[in-house]
Design a protein around this motif. Structure first.
Motif, short mmCIF file in Angstrom:
data_model
loop_
_atom_site.label_atom_id
_atom_site.label_comp_id
_atom_site.label_asym_id
_atom_site.label_seq_id
_atom_site.Cartn_x
_atom_site.Cartn_y
_atom_site.Cartn_z
N LYS A 148 11.42 -4.35 -14.81
CA LYS A 148 10.06 -4.37 -14.24
C LYS A 148 9.97 -5.32 -13.05
O LYS A 148 9.11 -5.14 -12.17
N TYR A 149 10.84 -6.30 -13.00
CA TYR A 149 10.79 -7.26 -11.90
C TYR A 149 11.29 -6.65 -10.59
O TYR A 149 10.99 -7.17 -9.51
N TRP A 150 12.07 -5.56 -10.68
CA TRP A 150 12.51 -4.87 -9.46
C TRP A 150 11.29 -4.31 -8.72
O TRP A 150 11.22 -4.40 -7.49
N LYS A 151 10.34 -3.76 -9.45
CA LYS A 151 9.14 -3.20 -8.83
C LYS A 151 8.28 -4.29 -8.21
O LYS A 151 7.59 -4.05 -7.22
N GLN A 152 8.34 -5.47 -8.79
CA GLN A 152 7.53 -6.58 -8.29
C GLN A 152 8.17 -7.26 -7.08
O GLN A 152 7.50 -7.95 -6.32
N ALA A 153 9.48 -7.08 -6.92
CA ALA A 153 10.20 -7.73 -5.82
C ALA A 153 9.92 -7.01 -4.50
O ALA A 153 9.72 -5.80 -4.46
N ASN A 154 9.94 -7.78 -3.41
CA ASN A 154 9.79 -7.15 -2.10
C ASN A 154 11.17 -6.68 -1.61
O ASN A 154 12.20 -6.93 -2.25
N ALA A 155 11.18 -5.99 -0.48
CA ALA A 155 12.42 -5.39 0.03
C ALA A 155 13.50 -6.43 0.28
O ALA A 155 14.69 -6.21 -0.02
N GLU A 156 13.11 -7.57 0.84
CA GLU A 156 14.09 -8.62 1.13
C GLU A 156 14.68 -9.18 -0.15
O GLU A 156 15.90 -9.40 -0.23
N GLN A 157 13.85 -9.41 -1.15
CA GLN A 157 14.33 -9.94 -2.42
C GLN A 157 15.29 -8.96 -3.09
O GLN A 157 16.31 -9.37 -3.66
N ARG A 158 14.99 -7.68 -3.03
CA ARG A 158 15.87 -6.67 -3.61
C ARG A 158 17.22 -6.68 -2.93
O ARG A 158 18.27 -6.63 -3.58
N THR A 159 17.21 -6.74 -1.60
CA THR A 159 18.46 -6.73 -0.84
C THR A 159 19.32 -7.95 -1.16
O THR A 159 20.53 -7.84 -1.39
#
Length: 209
Positions: free
Chosen positions: A81-92
């Motif tokens: 669920k934290y993936w959905k909460q993360a922004n694009a930069e955080q995911r990368t």
């Protein structure tokens, strides 16, 4: 234990990372099993250099292991669920640091790889035909160790999205650990800890050479 984990990582290395139509790609078990001889051959050929300059193991791993892992989907599953909460930069950044964590964690064990035997057992297909589990076992002088690989088709190739080593899921293990860190301290803190850990792991490899 680290030696076994190194064997695990080696078995994930692809012989080739070529794209092909779905009906022409290798079977998932072939992707795993056909790599063993190729990887052993490269380690054997580069043994002198690896012993003298252990940091060159990163080149070997990056050349051979990265193409067969689907780190994007692994990262999604691990963060949940934290993936959905993360922004694009955080995911990368998370995906890149998680990839480096695996590479650096197992680098020493890969350096110590010997000639353990790998037996293919079976490939199980679930309700979704594009996701399979390849069951294998490692036979060494200390016994037999089951290693199961969950794979799916991505970019025209079978890629690894999870590994169960002696019944312990890599994805589930990291998912629980990272979720606890995020709940307590936040995603940014987790990412920074991954950055710091990767730096220490890289330094320790050369320090102990």
């Amino acid at each position: 234990m680290k030696r076994k984990l190194g064997i695990l990582m080696i078995l994930l290395l692809p012989a080739l990372a070529m794209t092909a139509p779905a009906d022409e790609i290798d079977k998932p078990e072939d992707v795993i099993l056909a790599t063993v001889d190729n990887v052993i051959a490269r380690i054997t050929a580069e043994r002198e250099m690896l012993d003298a300059q252990p940091e060159t193991v990163y080149d070997l791993i990056n050349d051979l292991i990265i193409p067969v892992f689907d780190f994007d989907n692994m990262s999604r599953w691990i963060l949940g669920k934290y993936w959905k909460q993360a922004n694009a930069e955080q995911r990368t950044i998370f995906t890149a640091e998680f990839k480096d964590l695996l590479v650096r964690t197992y680098a020493k064990a890969v350096l110590g790889f010997t000639n353990e035997k790998v037996n293919y057992l079976e490939t199980l297909t679930g309700s979704r035909p594009n996701i399979v589990m390849v069951k294998t076992e490692i036979v060494s002088d200390v016994g037999v160790t089951p290693v199961n690989y969950t794979m799916h088709v991505s970019d025209g190739n079978w890629k690894v999205v999870n590994v169960a080593f002696e019944g312990i899921s890599l994805v589930e293990t990291y998912r629980k650990s990272f979720a606890s860190e995020i709940r307590n301290n936040g995603l940014e803190t987790l990412i920074q800890k991954l950055v710091d850990k990767n730096e220490k792991l890289e330094q320790s490899l050369t320090d102990e050479a």
